[in-house]
Design an enzyme around this catalytic site. Structure first.
Site, PDB file in Angstrom:
ATOM      1  N   ARG A 187      35.213  66.992 -97.710  1.00 38.83           N
ATOM      2  CA  ARG A 187      34.142  67.157 -98.685  1.00 38.83           C
ATOM      3  C   ARG A 187      34.183  66.092 -99.765  1.00 38.83           C
ATOM      4  NH1 ARG A 187      32.731  72.670 -97.867  1.00 38.83           N
ATOM      5  NH2 ARG A 187      30.947  73.205 -99.148  1.00 38.83           N
ATOM      6  N   ARG A 228      26.356  73.563-106.806  1.00 38.83           N
ATOM      7  CA  ARG A 228      26.840  73.149-105.476  1.00 38.83           C
ATOM      8  C   ARG A 228      26.075  71.914-104.986  1.00 38.83           C
ATOM      9  NH1 ARG A 228      26.062  78.483-102.302  1.00 38.83           N
ATOM     10  NH2 ARG A 228      26.902  77.392-100.498  1.00 38.83           N
ATOM     11  N   LYS A 248      25.435  74.561 -91.385  1.00 36.62           N
ATOM     12  CA  LYS A 248      26.697  74.128 -90.752  1.00 36.62           C
ATOM     13  C   LYS A 248      27.375  75.292 -90.030  1.00 36.62           C
ATOM     14  CE  LYS A 248      28.495  72.648 -94.627  1.00 36.62           C
ATOM     15  NZ  LYS A 248      27.369  72.986 -95.506  1.00 36.62           N
TER      16      LYS A 248
HETATM   17  P1  AP5 Z   1      24.546  78.562 -92.973  1.00 39.44           P
HETATM   18  O1  AP5 Z   1      24.780  78.261 -91.536  1.00 39.44           O
HETATM   19  O2  AP5 Z   1      25.263  79.717 -93.588  1.00 39.44           O
HETATM   20  O3  AP5 Z   1      24.727  77.211 -93.838  1.00 39.44           O
HETATM   21  P2  AP5 Z   1      26.025  76.414 -94.248  1.00 39.44           P
HETATM   22  O4  AP5 Z   1      25.691  74.951 -94.192  1.00 39.44           O
HETATM   23  O5  AP5 Z   1      27.223  76.868 -93.463  1.00 39.44           O
HETATM   24  O6  AP5 Z   1      26.125  76.886 -95.748  1.00 39.44           O
HETATM   25  P3  AP5 Z   1      27.343  77.200 -96.664  1.00 39.44           P
HETATM   26  O7  AP5 Z   1      26.727  77.716 -97.939  1.00 39.44           O
HETATM   27  O8  AP5 Z   1      28.360  78.066 -95.995  1.00 39.44           O
HETATM   28  O9  AP5 Z   1      27.937  75.779 -96.881  1.00 39.44           O
HETATM   29  P4  AP5 Z   1      28.756  75.307 -98.049  1.00 39.44           P
HETATM   30  O10 AP5 Z   1      29.157  73.958 -97.563  1.00 39.44           O
HETATM   31  O11 AP5 Z   1      28.136  75.329 -99.391  1.00 39.44           O
HETATM   32  O12 AP5 Z   1      29.865  76.435 -98.181  1.00 39.44           O
HETATM   33  P5  AP5 Z   1      31.306  76.599 -97.568  1.00 39.44           P
HETATM   34  O13 AP5 Z   1      31.407  77.965 -97.029  1.00 39.44           O
HETATM   35  O14 AP5 Z   1      31.696  75.448 -96.709  1.00 39.44           O
HETATM   36  O15 AP5 Z   1      22.954  78.756 -93.190  1.00 39.44           O
HETATM   37  C1  AP5 Z   1      22.436  79.094 -94.460  1.00 39.44           C
HETATM   38  C2  AP5 Z   1      21.260  80.101 -94.279  1.00 39.44           C
HETATM   39  O16 AP5 Z   1      20.191  79.448 -93.595  1.00 39.44           O
HETATM   40  C3  AP5 Z   1      21.620  81.338 -93.440  1.00 39.44           C
HETATM   41  O17 AP5 Z   1      20.974  82.450 -93.975  1.00 39.44           O
HETATM   42  C4  AP5 Z   1      21.085  80.998 -92.032  1.00 39.44           C
HETATM   43  O18 AP5 Z   1      20.709  82.170 -91.343  1.00 39.44           O
HETATM   44  C5  AP5 Z   1      19.873  80.136 -92.376  1.00 39.44           C
HETATM   45  N1  AP5 Z   1      19.625  79.094 -91.381  1.00 39.44           N
HETATM   46  C6  AP5 Z   1      20.550  78.356 -90.700  1.00 39.44           C
HETATM   47  N2  AP5 Z   1      19.929  77.469 -89.873  1.00 39.44           N
HETATM   48  C7  AP5 Z   1      18.588  77.655 -90.074  1.00 39.44           C
HETATM   49  C8  AP5 Z   1      17.409  77.041 -89.506  1.00 39.44           C
HETATM   50  N3  AP5 Z   1      17.503  76.052 -88.599  1.00 39.44           N
HETATM   51  N4  AP5 Z   1      16.186  77.456 -89.948  1.00 39.44           N
HETATM   52  C9  AP5 Z   1      16.098  78.482 -90.868  1.00 39.44           C
HETATM   53  N5  AP5 Z   1      17.164  79.101 -91.412  1.00 39.44           N
HETATM   54  C10 AP5 Z   1      18.393  78.686 -91.025  1.00 39.44           C
HETATM   55  O19 AP5 Z   1      32.192  76.470 -98.899  1.00 39.44           O
HETATM   56  C11 AP5 Z   1      32.124  77.427 -99.937  1.00 39.44           C
HETATM   57  C12 AP5 Z   1      33.031  76.974-101.087  1.00 39.44           C
HETATM   58  O20 AP5 Z   1      34.394  76.877-100.626  1.00 39.44           O
HETATM   59  C13 AP5 Z   1      32.723  75.594-101.683  1.00 39.44           C
HETATM   60  O21 AP5 Z   1      31.694  75.646-102.664  1.00 39.44           O
HETATM   61  C14 AP5 Z   1      34.088  75.230-102.282  1.00 39.44           C
HETATM   62  O22 AP5 Z   1      34.328  75.901-103.490  1.00 39.44           O
HETATM   63  C15 AP5 Z   1      35.062  75.787-101.243  1.00 39.44           C
HETATM   64  N6  AP5 Z   1      35.394  74.775-100.207  1.00 39.44           N
HETATM   65  C16 AP5 Z   1      35.090  74.834 -98.877  1.00 39.44           C
HETATM   66  N7  AP5 Z   1      35.532  73.741 -98.243  1.00 39.44           N
HETATM   67  C17 AP5 Z   1      36.127  72.969 -99.170  1.00 39.44           C
HETATM   68  C18 AP5 Z   1      36.744  71.702 -99.141  1.00 39.44           C
HETATM   69  N8  AP5 Z   1      36.845  70.991 -98.000  1.00 39.44           N
HETATM   70  N9  AP5 Z   1      37.249  71.204-100.300  1.00 39.44           N
HETATM   71  C19 AP5 Z   1      37.175  71.884-101.439  1.00 39.44           C
HETATM   72  N10 AP5 Z   1      36.564  73.087-101.555  1.00 39.44           N
HETATM   73  C20 AP5 Z   1      36.051  73.617-100.424  1.00 39.44           C
END
Ligand code: AP5
Length: 213
Positions: A88, A166, A13
């Protein structure tokens, strides 16, 4: 265009949001990034959020909804936005709809990045982030110049036991929002396995097919 990007942890994402938001000329608003910036800054919001993030749980809705509502009143979000990581759960999705309605707007689309669990674990366990630039790398798929550099760190929620929670939280609480958006005809699904550029191409053509410019 007003857009939300949904998908499991590690679906790409953040990686895709950066490019898609630039293509559409709207700000990328990532709740995860805002929480992490507050954790690094040691703010009261950061201290509160960290208690949940470290275990892979969702930060309580009242905290998250208020933060998003405040962010969406900023000038740059008036002509559109791409929300990454919000909503979420179905309650957050309903709050967002209400909020936009009050502003005389509506959400155009929810874009779902579809990736299986094995690929997610591979992506999250290889993810490394630069302390200085915030750039996200992957040890295998997008390797940094020096994988041993002290500038790189692994996110604390990318440990195997937290990843497991997660994924469970995603399945239990987040996946149901696809049904919510699908019932309204606003869900667009994109296969997110493949090269980053290939996935961007699929996402952009799906969005253009639904009126994005
Ligand atoms: P990346 O782009 O970093 O993936 P992502 O989907 O953004 O992953 P996140 O872990 O950031 O998502 P998340 O939803 O768990 O965490 P968030 O930060 O929102 O890619 C991942 C890896 O893959 C990278 O190394 C990249 O290089 C690689 N990659 C990407 N595309 C690729 C491809 N096509 N092929 C190969 N490799 C690839 O949230 C974190 C925490 O915040 C949550 O757990 C929660 O506690 C809190 N939080 C956030 N939002 C909310 C909400 N709305 N409500 C409540 N709590 C929340």
């Amino acid at each position: 265009m007003r857009l939300v990007l949904v998908g499991p942890p590690g679906a790409g994402k953040g990686t895709q949001a950066e490019v898609i938001a630039a293509e559409l000329g709207v700000p990328k608003i990532s709740t995860g990034d805002i929480f992490r910036a507050n954790v690094s800054g040691g703010t009261p919001l950061g201290l509160e959020a960290k208690r949940y993030m470290d275990d892979g749980d969702l930060v309580p809705d009242e905290v998250t909804n208020k933060m998003v509502a405040d962010r969406l009143t900023e000038d740059d979000a008036q002509k559109g936005f791409l929300l990454d990581g919000y909503p979420r759960n179905t309650d957050q999705a309903k709050v967002l709809d209400r909020l936009l309605e009050e502003q005389g707007h509506h959400l155009d689309l929810a874009l779902e990045l579809v990736v299986d669990d094995d690929e997610i674990v591979r992506r999250l366990s290889g993810r490394r982030v630069s302390k200085t630039t915030g750039k996200v790398y992957h040890l295998e798929f997008d390797p940094p110049e020096d994988p041993e550099s002290a500038d790189l760190y692994q996110r604390s929620d990318d440990r195997p036991e937290t990843i497991k929670n997660r994924l469970k939280v995603y399945a239990d609480q987040t996946a149901p929002i696809m049904g919510y958006y699908e019932a309204q005809g606003r869900l667009v699904r994109v296969d997110a396995v493949g090269e980053v550029e290939t996935v961007t191409g699929r996402a952009m053509s799906a969005l253009r097919g639904h009126g994005a410019e």
